[in-house]
Design an enzyme around this catalytic site. Structure first.
Site, PDB file in Angstrom:
ATOM      1  N   LYS A  11      33.955  73.429  69.316  1.00 56.42           N
ATOM      2  CA  LYS A  11      33.036  72.286  69.983  1.00 56.42           C
ATOM      3  C   LYS A  11      33.765  71.428  70.936  1.00 56.42           C
ATOM      4  CE  LYS A  11      30.860  71.957  65.239  1.00 56.42           C
ATOM      5  NZ  LYS A  11      30.804  71.018  64.285  1.00 56.42           N
ATOM      6  N   ASN A 118      34.768  68.187  64.433  1.00 59.97           N
ATOM      7  CA  ASN A 118      35.623  69.056  63.444  1.00 59.97           C
ATOM      8  C   ASN A 118      36.082  70.433  63.889  1.00 59.97           C
ATOM      9  OD1 ASN A 118      33.061  70.326  63.065  1.00 59.97           O
ATOM     10  ND2 ASN A 118      32.957  69.689  60.813  1.00 59.97           N
ATOM     11  N   GLU A 132      21.675  82.509  65.532  1.00 58.67           N
ATOM     12  CA  GLU A 132      22.596  81.859  66.321  1.00 58.67           C
ATOM     13  C   GLU A 132      23.108  82.848  67.225  1.00 58.67           C
ATOM     14  OE1 GLU A 132      25.284  79.905  63.623  1.00 58.67           O
ATOM     15  OE2 GLU A 132      24.059  78.916  62.786  1.00 58.67           O
TER      16      GLU A 132
HETATM   17  P1  DAT Z   1      29.147  73.040  58.884  1.00 52.68           P
HETATM   18  O1  DAT Z   1      29.802  72.787  60.172  1.00 52.68           O
HETATM   19  O2  DAT Z   1      30.519  72.540  58.043  1.00 52.68           O
HETATM   20  O3  DAT Z   1      28.384  74.249  58.696  1.00 52.68           O
HETATM   21  P2  DAT Z   1      26.933  71.421  58.471  1.00 52.68           P
HETATM   22  O4  DAT Z   1      26.324  72.548  59.101  1.00 52.68           O
HETATM   23  O5  DAT Z   1      26.552  70.683  57.184  1.00 52.68           O
HETATM   24  O6  DAT Z   1      28.685  71.670  58.318  1.00 52.68           O
HETATM   25  O7  DAT Z   1      26.775  70.160  59.624  1.00 52.68           O
HETATM   26  C1  DAT Z   1      26.942  70.285  61.094  1.00 52.68           C
HETATM   27  C2  DAT Z   1      27.927  69.546  61.444  1.00 52.68           C
HETATM   28  O8  DAT Z   1      27.218  68.197  61.462  1.00 52.68           O
HETATM   29  C3  DAT Z   1      29.288  69.496  60.748  1.00 52.68           C
HETATM   30  O9  DAT Z   1      30.198  70.317  61.435  1.00 52.68           O
HETATM   31  C4  DAT Z   1      29.560  68.041  61.073  1.00 52.68           C
HETATM   32  C5  DAT Z   1      28.346  67.311  61.283  1.00 52.68           C
HETATM   33  N1  DAT Z   1      27.832  66.613  59.747  1.00 52.68           N
HETATM   34  C6  DAT Z   1      27.619  67.197  58.912  1.00 52.68           C
HETATM   35  N2  DAT Z   1      27.372  66.461  57.796  1.00 52.68           N
HETATM   36  C7  DAT Z   1      27.585  65.210  58.344  1.00 52.68           C
HETATM   37  C8  DAT Z   1      27.484  63.769  57.657  1.00 52.68           C
HETATM   38  N3  DAT Z   1      26.931  63.462  56.423  1.00 52.68           N
HETATM   39  N4  DAT Z   1      27.800  62.687  58.536  1.00 52.68           N
HETATM   40  C9  DAT Z   1      28.061  63.038  59.598  1.00 52.68           C
HETATM   41  N5  DAT Z   1      28.131  64.225  60.407  1.00 52.68           N
HETATM   42  C10 DAT Z   1      28.229  65.295  59.568  1.00 52.68           C
END
Ligand code: DAT
Ligand code: MG
Length: 139
Positions: A11, A118, A132
């Site tokens: 990212k 992250n 994807e």
């Molecule tokens: P991951 O990337 O671990 O698969 P995800 O698909 O649930 O997580 O979410 C996509 C991204 O969005 C994640 O890497 C960081 C952000 N994100 C997820 N949940 C969030 C939250 N509750 N508050 C803020 N950012 C969030």
């Protein structure tokens, strides 16, 4: 049985912090094979497709803005159980509690932003990976 593939993204925070090589090393040191890689500037349309499952959530717009904030590196990695294996290397979503030893646990922390920053994305299922990879690399 054909080898599994996953889509990994470094990212914009990872690229800005010059962690591309670190992420690639962790993928390769684990033994997965990188079969495609591209640095790019993602646009809104591409990111809305990629993150469609999160449309309507409070962090969706901040997530899209963050992902457009600089270049990203899209990677296809291959190997048996690579989808699960890269998610394990990445650590859990929240970097504050991601285990030390993982990419997120070692290299990221809470920045106080509306969206969690992250370092990496990794596909979460075979269906997501196929969808994807097509978004970023075509058929
Ligand atoms: P991951 O990337 O671990 O698969 P995800 O698909 O649930 O997580 O979410 C996509 C991204 O969005 C994640 O890497 C960081 C952000 N994100 C997820 N949940 C969030 C939250 N509750 N508050 C803020 N950012 C969030
Ligand atoms: Mg996800």
């Amino acid at each position: 049985m054909s080898t599994e593939k996953t889509l990994i993204l470094v990212k914009p925070d990872g690229v800005r912090r010059q962690l591309v090589g670190e992420v690639i090393s962790r993928i390769e040191n684990k033994g997965y094979v990188i079969t495609a890689m591209q640095m790019m500037q993602a646009d809104r349309a591409l990111l809305e497709r990629h993150y469609t499952e999160h449309q309507g959530k409070p962090f969706f717009e901040p997530l899209v803005e963050f992902m457009m904030s600089g270049p990203i590196v899209a990677i296809v990695a291959e190997g048996n159980r690579v989808i699960e294996g890269f998610r394990s290397l990445a650590g859990v979503t929240d970097p504050t509690v991601a285990a030390p030893g993982t990419i997120r646990g070692d290299l990221a922390r809470d920045q106080g932003t509306k969206v969690v920053q992250n370092i990496v994305h990794g596909s979460d299922s075979q269906e997501s990976a196929a969808r994807e990879i097509e978004i970023f690399f075509g058929k």
